[in-house]
Motif scaffolding. Structure first.
Motif, PDB file in Angstrom:
ATOM      1  N   PHE A   1       0.772  -1.209  -0.003  1.00  0.00           N
ATOM      2  CA  PHE A   1      -0.034   0.071   0.127  1.00  0.00           C
ATOM      3  C   PHE A   1       0.869   1.143  -0.001  1.00  0.00           C
ATOM      4  O   PHE A   1       2.015   1.249   0.638  1.00  0.00           O
ATOM      5  CB  PHE A   1      -0.839  -0.058   1.282  1.00  0.00           C
ATOM      6  CG  PHE A   1      -1.881  -1.139   1.195  1.00  0.00           C
ATOM      7  CD1 PHE A   1      -3.276  -0.625   0.731  1.00  0.00           C
ATOM      8  CD2 PHE A   1      -1.782  -2.465   1.925  1.00  0.00           C
ATOM      9  CE1 PHE A   1      -4.107  -1.763   0.824  1.00  0.00           C
ATOM     10  CE2 PHE A   1      -2.882  -3.252   1.709  1.00  0.00           C
ATOM     11  CZ  PHE A   1      -4.094  -3.027   1.232  1.00  0.00           C
ATOM     12  N   SER A   2       0.452   2.101  -0.689  1.00  0.00           N
ATOM     13  CA  SER A   2       0.873   3.580  -0.574  1.00  0.00           C
ATOM     14  C   SER A   2       0.656   4.053   0.954  1.00  0.00           C
ATOM     15  O   SER A   2      -0.540   4.060   1.191  1.00  0.00           O
ATOM     16  CB  SER A   2       0.656   4.642  -1.595  1.00  0.00           C
ATOM     17  OG  SER A   2       1.288   4.025  -2.839  1.00  0.00           O
ATOM     18  N   VAL A   3       1.451   4.522   1.796  1.00  0.00           N
ATOM     19  CA  VAL A   3       0.919   4.923   2.992  1.00  0.00           C
ATOM     20  C   VAL A   3       1.263   6.484   3.074  1.00  0.00           C
ATOM     21  O   VAL A   3       2.271   6.885   2.860  1.00  0.00           O
ATOM     22  CB  VAL A   3       1.618   4.171   3.993  1.00  0.00           C
ATOM     23  CG1 VAL A   3       1.079   4.677   5.461  1.00  0.00           C
ATOM     24  CG2 VAL A   3       1.305   2.980   4.062  1.00  0.00           C
ATOM     25  N   VAL A   4       0.298   7.528   3.575  1.00  0.00           N
ATOM     26  CA  VAL A   4       0.636   8.786   3.983  1.00  0.00           C
ATOM     27  C   VAL A   4       0.058   8.782   5.540  1.00  0.00           C
ATOM     28  O   VAL A   4      -1.074   8.401   5.884  1.00  0.00           O
ATOM     29  CB  VAL A   4      -0.444   9.661   3.164  1.00  0.00           C
ATOM     30  CG1 VAL A   4      -0.313  11.096   3.761  1.00  0.00           C
ATOM     31  CG2 VAL A   4       0.051   9.721   1.677  1.00  0.00           C
ATOM     32  N   LEU A   5       0.804   9.392   6.229  1.00  0.00           N
ATOM     33  CA  LEU A   5       0.849   9.546   7.840  1.00  0.00           C
ATOM     34  C   LEU A   5       0.118  10.858   7.931  1.00  0.00           C
ATOM     35  O   LEU A   5       0.693  11.889   7.638  1.00  0.00           O
ATOM     36  CB  LEU A   5       1.806   9.114   8.589  1.00  0.00           C
ATOM     37  CG  LEU A   5       2.202   7.895   8.777  1.00  0.00           C
ATOM     38  CD1 LEU A   5       3.561   7.666   9.380  1.00  0.00           C
ATOM     39  CD2 LEU A   5       1.281   6.963   9.340  1.00  0.00           C
ATOM     40  N   VAL A   6      -1.003  10.963   8.810  1.00  0.00           N
ATOM     41  CA  VAL A   6      -1.602  12.232   9.041  1.00  0.00           C
ATOM     42  C   VAL A   6      -1.322  12.279  10.619  1.00  0.00           C
ATOM     43  O   VAL A   6      -2.203  11.366  11.090  1.00  0.00           O
ATOM     44  CB  VAL A   6      -2.781  12.554   8.709  1.00  0.00           C
ATOM     45  CG1 VAL A   6      -3.318  13.927   9.194  1.00  0.00           C
ATOM     46  CG2 VAL A   6      -2.970  12.655   7.231  1.00  0.00           C
ATOM     47  N   LEU A   7      -0.509  13.068  11.422  1.00  0.00           N
ATOM     48  CA  LEU A   7      -0.264  12.760  12.603  1.00  0.00           C
ATOM     49  C   LEU A   7      -0.758  14.195  13.589  1.00  0.00           C
ATOM     50  O   LEU A   7      -0.429  15.171  12.986  1.00  0.00           O
ATOM     51  CB  LEU A   7       1.004  12.638  13.010  1.00  0.00           C
ATOM     52  CG  LEU A   7       1.798  11.565  12.102  1.00  0.00           C
ATOM     53  CD1 LEU A   7       3.169  11.605  12.292  1.00  0.00           C
ATOM     54  CD2 LEU A   7       1.175  10.077  12.719  1.00  0.00           C
ATOM     55  N   SER A   8      -1.410  13.940  14.494  1.00  0.00           N
ATOM     56  CA  SER A   8      -1.977  14.955  15.602  1.00  0.00           C
ATOM     57  C   SER A   8      -0.567  15.187  16.419  1.00  0.00           C
ATOM     58  O   SER A   8       0.420  14.190  16.345  1.00  0.00           O
ATOM     59  CB  SER A   8      -3.057  14.622  16.152  1.00  0.00           C
ATOM     60  OG  SER A   8      -4.101  14.419  15.581  1.00  0.00           O
ATOM     61  N   ALA A   9      -0.649  16.450  17.221  1.00  0.00           N
ATOM     62  CA  ALA A   9       0.462  16.442  18.306  1.00  0.00           C
ATOM     63  C   ALA A   9       0.275  15.315  19.301  1.00  0.00           C
ATOM     64  O   ALA A   9      -0.938  14.823  19.529  1.00  0.00           O
ATOM     65  CB  ALA A   9       0.051  17.924  19.122  1.00  0.00           C
ATOM     66  N   PRO A  10       1.202  14.790  19.918  1.00  0.00           N
ATOM     67  CA  PRO A  10       1.084  13.878  21.012  1.00  0.00           C
ATOM     68  C   PRO A  10       0.067  14.182  22.186  1.00  0.00           C
ATOM     69  O   PRO A  10      -0.088  15.552  22.270  1.00  0.00           O
ATOM     70  CB  PRO A  10       2.436  13.866  21.580  1.00  0.00           C
ATOM     71  CG  PRO A  10       3.636  14.491  20.498  1.00  0.00           C
ATOM     72  CD  PRO A  10       2.574  15.287  19.734  1.00  0.00           C
ATOM     73  N   GLY A  11      -0.648  13.454  22.652  1.00  0.00           N
ATOM     74  CA  GLY A  11      -1.451  13.793  23.609  1.00  0.00           C
ATOM     75  C   GLY A  11      -1.183  14.902  24.628  1.00  0.00           C
ATOM     76  O   GLY A  11      -0.039  14.655  25.360  1.00  0.00           O
ATOM     77  N   GLN A  12      -2.173  15.706  25.040  1.00  0.00           N
ATOM     78  CA  GLN A  12      -1.681  16.731  25.906  1.00  0.00           C
ATOM     79  C   GLN A  12      -0.734  17.884  25.226  1.00  0.00           C
ATOM     80  O   GLN A  12      -0.608  19.159  26.144  1.00  0.00           O
ATOM     81  CB  GLN A  12      -1.312  16.537  27.316  1.00  0.00           C
ATOM     82  CG  GLN A  12      -2.258  15.405  27.735  1.00  0.00           C
ATOM     83  CD  GLN A  12      -3.704  15.973  27.843  1.00  0.00           C
ATOM     84  OE1 GLN A  12      -3.891  17.161  28.497  1.00  0.00           O
ATOM     85  NE2 GLN A  12      -4.634  15.236  27.563  1.00  0.00           N
ATOM     86  N   VAL A  13      -0.150  17.750  24.469  1.00  0.00           N
ATOM     87  CA  VAL A  13       1.007  18.991  23.873  1.00  0.00           C
ATOM     88  C   VAL A  13       0.167  20.045  23.523  1.00  0.00           C
ATOM     89  O   VAL A  13       0.798  21.113  23.696  1.00  0.00           O
ATOM     90  CB  VAL A  13       1.872  18.212  22.740  1.00  0.00           C
ATOM     91  CG1 VAL A  13       2.594  19.269  22.116  1.00  0.00           C
ATOM     92  CG2 VAL A  13       2.990  17.177  23.416  1.00  0.00           C
ATOM     93  N   THR A  14      -0.694  19.808  22.932  1.00  0.00           N
ATOM     94  CA  THR A  14      -1.367  21.209  22.320  1.00  0.00           C
ATOM     95  C   THR A  14      -1.772  22.119  23.562  1.00  0.00           C
ATOM     96  O   THR A  14      -1.800  23.094  23.459  1.00  0.00           O
ATOM     97  CB  THR A  14      -2.530  20.887  21.378  1.00  0.00           C
ATOM     98  OG1 THR A  14      -2.014  20.167  20.189  1.00  0.00           O
ATOM     99  CG2 THR A  14      -3.109  22.010  20.839  1.00  0.00           C
ATOM    100  N   ASP A  15      -2.509  21.285  24.585  1.00  0.00           N
ATOM    101  CA  ASP A  15      -3.099  21.984  25.917  1.00  0.00           C
ATOM    102  C   ASP A  15      -1.896  22.680  26.579  1.00  0.00           C
ATOM    103  O   ASP A  15      -1.921  23.849  26.848  1.00  0.00           O
ATOM    104  CB  ASP A  15      -3.795  20.990  26.882  1.00  0.00           C
ATOM    105  CG  ASP A  15      -5.115  20.580  26.185  1.00  0.00           C
ATOM    106  OD1 ASP A  15      -5.603  21.270  25.208  1.00  0.00           O
ATOM    107  OD2 ASP A  15      -5.371  19.373  26.655  1.00  0.00           O
ATOM    108  N   GLU A  16      -0.902  21.972  26.664  1.00  0.00           N
ATOM    109  CA  GLU A  16       0.487  22.601  27.273  1.00  0.00           C
ATOM    110  C   GLU A  16       0.990  23.756  26.330  1.00  0.00           C
ATOM    111  O   GLU A  16       1.671  24.879  27.042  1.00  0.00           O
ATOM    112  CB  GLU A  16       1.610  21.408  27.333  1.00  0.00           C
ATOM    113  CG  GLU A  16       1.097  20.486  28.223  1.00  0.00           C
ATOM    114  CD  GLU A  16       2.196  19.222  28.153  1.00  0.00           C
ATOM    115  OE1 GLU A  16       3.380  19.099  27.371  1.00  0.00           O
ATOM    116  OE2 GLU A  16       1.963  18.035  28.881  1.00  0.00           O
ATOM    117  N   LEU A  17       0.983  23.825  25.121  1.00  0.00           N
ATOM    118  CA  LEU A  17       1.348  24.937  24.332  1.00  0.00           C
ATOM    119  C   LEU A  17       0.680  26.154  24.570  1.00  0.00           C
ATOM    120  O   LEU A  17       0.889  27.074  24.690  1.00  0.00           O
ATOM    121  CB  LEU A  17       1.608  24.391  22.962  1.00  0.00           C
ATOM    122  CG  LEU A  17       2.610  23.536  22.404  1.00  0.00           C
ATOM    123  CD1 LEU A  17       2.592  22.960  20.994  1.00  0.00           C
ATOM    124  CD2 LEU A  17       4.023  23.874  22.895  1.00  0.00           C
TER     125      LEU A  17
END
Length: 82
Positions: A29-45
Motif C-alpha cells: 500500500f502507498s501510505v500517508v501518515l496524518v499525525l496530531s500532536a502527542p496527547g496533551q501537547v497542544t494543551d501545554e502549548l
C-alpha cells in the motif's frame, strides 16, 4: 493513516503507530501518515502561550501550535527509520 494525540502520547504508542504504517507499506500500500500532536501537547502549548500573553498574535500562535504536529512527524520518521 490518521493517528490522533492519544495514539502518539508516549514513545511506545508512537512506535506502534509507525509499525502499523510500516506493515501496510510492506503489503504494497502507498501510505500517508496524518499525525496530531502527542496527547496533551497542544494543551501545554496553549497554557505556555497564555503565560506569555492573553492575546497572542494569530500567526505566532499558529506557529507555536504547529510545533506539536512537527514533533510527531519527526518522531514518527525516526521510528520508521529504526
Amino acid at each position: 493513516m490518521k493517528f490522533g494525540g492519544t495514539s502518539l502520547s508516549d514513545p511506545e504508542k508512537l512506535r506502534l503507530a509507525a509499525g502499523r504504517a510500516a506493515v501496510k507499506r510492506k503489503k504494497g500500500f502507498s501510505v500517508v501518515l496524518v499525525l496530531s500532536a502527542p496527547g496533551q501537547v497542544t494543551d501545554e502549548l496553549c497554557e505556555l502561550a497564555s503565560r506569555i500573553t492573553s492575546r497572542p498574535g494569530p500567526r505566532e500562535f499558529d506557529a507555536l501550535l504547529s510545533t506539536g504536529e512537527n514533533l510527531s512527524a519527526a518522531l514518527a520518521a525516526m521510528a520508521l527509520e529504526a
